[in-house]
Motif scaffolding. Structure first.
Motif, PDB file in Angstrom:
ATOM      1  N   HIS A 219     -16.226 -69.437  47.270  1.00  0.00           N
ATOM      2  CA  HIS A 219     -17.640 -69.517  47.068  1.00  0.00           C
ATOM      3  C   HIS A 219     -17.899 -69.897  45.806  1.00  0.00           C
ATOM      4  N   ILE A 220     -18.755 -70.939  45.364  1.00  0.00           N
ATOM      5  CA  ILE A 220     -18.893 -71.811  44.086  1.00  0.00           C
ATOM      6  C   ILE A 220     -20.457 -71.765  44.100  1.00  0.00           C
ATOM      7  N   GLN A 221     -20.821 -71.375  42.721  1.00  0.00           N
ATOM      8  CA  GLN A 221     -22.191 -71.811  42.256  1.00  0.00           C
ATOM      9  C   GLN A 221     -22.066 -72.886  41.375  1.00  0.00           C
ATOM     10  N   VAL A 222     -22.773 -74.049  41.499  1.00  0.00           N
ATOM     11  CA  VAL A 222     -22.934 -75.151  40.734  1.00  0.00           C
ATOM     12  C   VAL A 222     -24.243 -75.042  39.963  1.00  0.00           C
ATOM     13  N   VAL A 223     -24.407 -75.418  38.785  1.00  0.00           N
ATOM     14  CA  VAL A 223     -25.456 -75.700  38.063  1.00  0.00           C
ATOM     15  C   VAL A 223     -25.494 -77.195  37.429  1.00  0.00           C
ATOM     16  N   PHE A 224     -26.463 -77.500  37.423  1.00  0.00           N
ATOM     17  CA  PHE A 224     -26.550 -79.060  36.646  1.00  0.00           C
ATOM     18  C   PHE A 224     -28.131 -79.371  36.335  1.00  0.00           C
ATOM     19  N   ALA A 225     -28.171 -80.039  35.371  1.00  0.00           N
ATOM     20  CA  ALA A 225     -29.566 -80.314  34.651  1.00  0.00           C
ATOM     21  C   ALA A 225     -29.714 -81.673  34.854  1.00  0.00           C
ATOM     22  N   VAL A 226     -31.294 -82.090  34.799  1.00  0.00           N
ATOM     23  CA  VAL A 226     -31.918 -83.361  34.686  1.00  0.00           C
ATOM     24  C   VAL A 226     -31.426 -83.992  33.622  1.00  0.00           C
ATOM     25  N   LYS A 227     -31.200 -85.180  33.384  1.00  0.00           N
ATOM     26  CA  LYS A 227     -30.954 -85.999  32.176  1.00  0.00           C
ATOM     27  C   LYS A 227     -31.989 -85.659  31.096  1.00  0.00           C
ATOM     28  N   ASN A 228     -31.464 -85.226  29.926  1.00  0.00           N
ATOM     29  CA  ASN A 228     -32.362 -85.062  28.734  1.00  0.00           C
ATOM     30  C   ASN A 228     -33.039 -83.910  29.090  1.00  0.00           C
ATOM     31  N   ARG A 229     -32.740 -83.010  30.172  1.00  0.00           N
ATOM     32  CA  ARG A 229     -33.325 -81.863  30.535  1.00  0.00           C
ATOM     33  C   ARG A 229     -34.983 -82.084  30.743  1.00  0.00           C
ATOM     34  N   SER A 230     -35.371 -83.220  31.092  1.00  0.00           N
ATOM     35  CA  SER A 230     -36.598 -83.544  31.424  1.00  0.00           C
ATOM     36  C   SER A 230     -37.157 -82.718  32.783  1.00  0.00           C
ATOM     37  N   SER A 231     -38.255 -82.142  32.761  1.00  0.00           N
ATOM     38  CA  SER A 231     -38.744 -81.615  33.801  1.00  0.00           C
ATOM     39  C   SER A 231     -39.305 -82.365  34.831  1.00  0.00           C
ATOM     40  N   LEU A 232     -38.546 -83.081  35.529  1.00  0.00           N
ATOM     41  CA  LEU A 232     -38.900 -84.352  36.680  1.00  0.00           C
ATOM     42  C   LEU A 232     -38.901 -83.892  37.888  1.00  0.00           C
ATOM     43  N   ILE A 233     -38.257 -82.767  38.327  1.00  0.00           N
ATOM     44  CA  ILE A 233     -38.055 -82.127  39.680  1.00  0.00           C
ATOM     45  C   ILE A 233     -39.548 -81.675  40.169  1.00  0.00           C
ATOM     46  N   HIS A 234     -40.450 -82.268  40.927  1.00  0.00           N
ATOM     47  CA  HIS A 234     -42.091 -81.967  41.005  1.00  0.00           C
ATOM     48  C   HIS A 234     -41.699 -81.016  42.324  1.00  0.00           C
ATOM     49  N   ALA A 235     -42.713 -80.064  42.239  1.00  0.00           N
ATOM     50  CA  ALA A 235     -42.673 -78.944  43.533  1.00  0.00           C
ATOM     51  C   ALA A 235     -43.066 -79.641  44.705  1.00  0.00           C
ATOM     52  N   THR A 236     -43.737 -80.630  44.747  1.00  0.00           N
ATOM     53  CA  THR A 236     -44.140 -81.361  45.985  1.00  0.00           C
ATOM     54  C   THR A 236     -42.907 -82.087  46.525  1.00  0.00           C
ATOM     55  N   TRP A 237     -42.222 -82.393  45.847  1.00  0.00           N
ATOM     56  CA  TRP A 237     -40.790 -82.860  46.748  1.00  0.00           C
ATOM     57  C   TRP A 237     -39.558 -82.207  46.297  1.00  0.00           C
ATOM     58  N   GLU A 238     -39.356 -80.918  45.573  1.00  0.00           N
ATOM     59  CA  GLU A 238     -38.235 -80.359  45.627  1.00  0.00           C
ATOM     60  C   GLU A 238     -37.597 -79.709  46.714  1.00  0.00           C
ATOM     61  N   ASP A 239     -38.266 -79.333  47.647  1.00  0.00           N
ATOM     62  CA  ASP A 239     -37.807 -78.798  48.837  1.00  0.00           C
ATOM     63  C   ASP A 239     -37.152 -80.200  49.839  1.00  0.00           C
ATOM     64  N   ALA A 240     -37.472 -81.373  49.727  1.00  0.00           N
ATOM     65  CA  ALA A 240     -37.043 -82.278  50.146  1.00  0.00           C
ATOM     66  C   ALA A 240     -35.624 -82.624  49.413  1.00  0.00           C
ATOM     67  N   LEU A 241     -35.750 -82.591  48.285  1.00  0.00           N
ATOM     68  CA  LEU A 241     -34.407 -82.699  47.307  1.00  0.00           C
ATOM     69  C   LEU A 241     -33.370 -81.582  47.681  1.00  0.00           C
TER      70      LEU A 241
END
Length: 152
Positions: A9-31
């Motif tokens: 069992h693995i937990q992976v964590v990664f960030a948006v480039k430049n730590r920009s807050s680009l993942i929007h609540a309106t499409w995060e579930d689809a992502l």
């Protein structure tokens, strides 16, 4: 692989480039569903996906027939391409280089699932950088401060 039995069992964590807050609540579930599909298409079992506007956590059961680095490279490439094709962000979306990967025993899985589910609440108290450094220290991973995800 006949007669091969694993429980990884693995937990992976990664960030948006430049730590920009680009993942929007309106499409995060689809992502998160898209990322789940990528991982499942490689034969692994997704247990939980969630995140914040600037990073993602994925907990999954990993089959031993693929390198973790190859899988995460595929997840990041395919999801970036998908986000760009959907036109969810202005400009070009991409993930920051690198990731954190942490292993857990079966008995720890319910706690980790809850932790990932509660990301929004958790990050009211702690930044991503603080969280990430805690992971590295708790798992006794040697790291170079120069390569840690920097605040924007």
């Amino acid at each position: 692989m006949a007669n091969t039995y694993t429980q990884v069992h693995i937990q992976v964590v990664f960030a948006v480039k430049n730590r920009s807050s680009l993942i929007h609540a309106t499409w995060e579930d689809a992502l998160f569903r898209y990322i789940t599909g990528i991982i499942q298409n490689h034969g692994h079992r997704v247990l939980q996906v969630n995140g914040m506007p600037d990073h993602v956590h994925i907990l999954f059961g990993m089959k031993p027939d693929q390198a973790l680095s190859d899988l995460i490279k595929q997840v990041k490439q395919d999801s970036s391409k998908w986000i760009n094709q959907q036109g969810y962000v202005k400009g070009r979306f991409s993930w920051q280089a690198g990731y954190g990967a942490f292993s857990y025993s079966k008995s720890q899985i319910p706690r980790v699932v809850r932790y990932i589910q509660n990301q929004k609440e958790h990050h009211k108290k702690k930044t991503f950088r603080e969280e990430y450094l805690e992971f590295l220290k708790a798992f006794e991973i040697d790291f170079n401060e120069g390569y840690i995800f920097n605040e924007v």
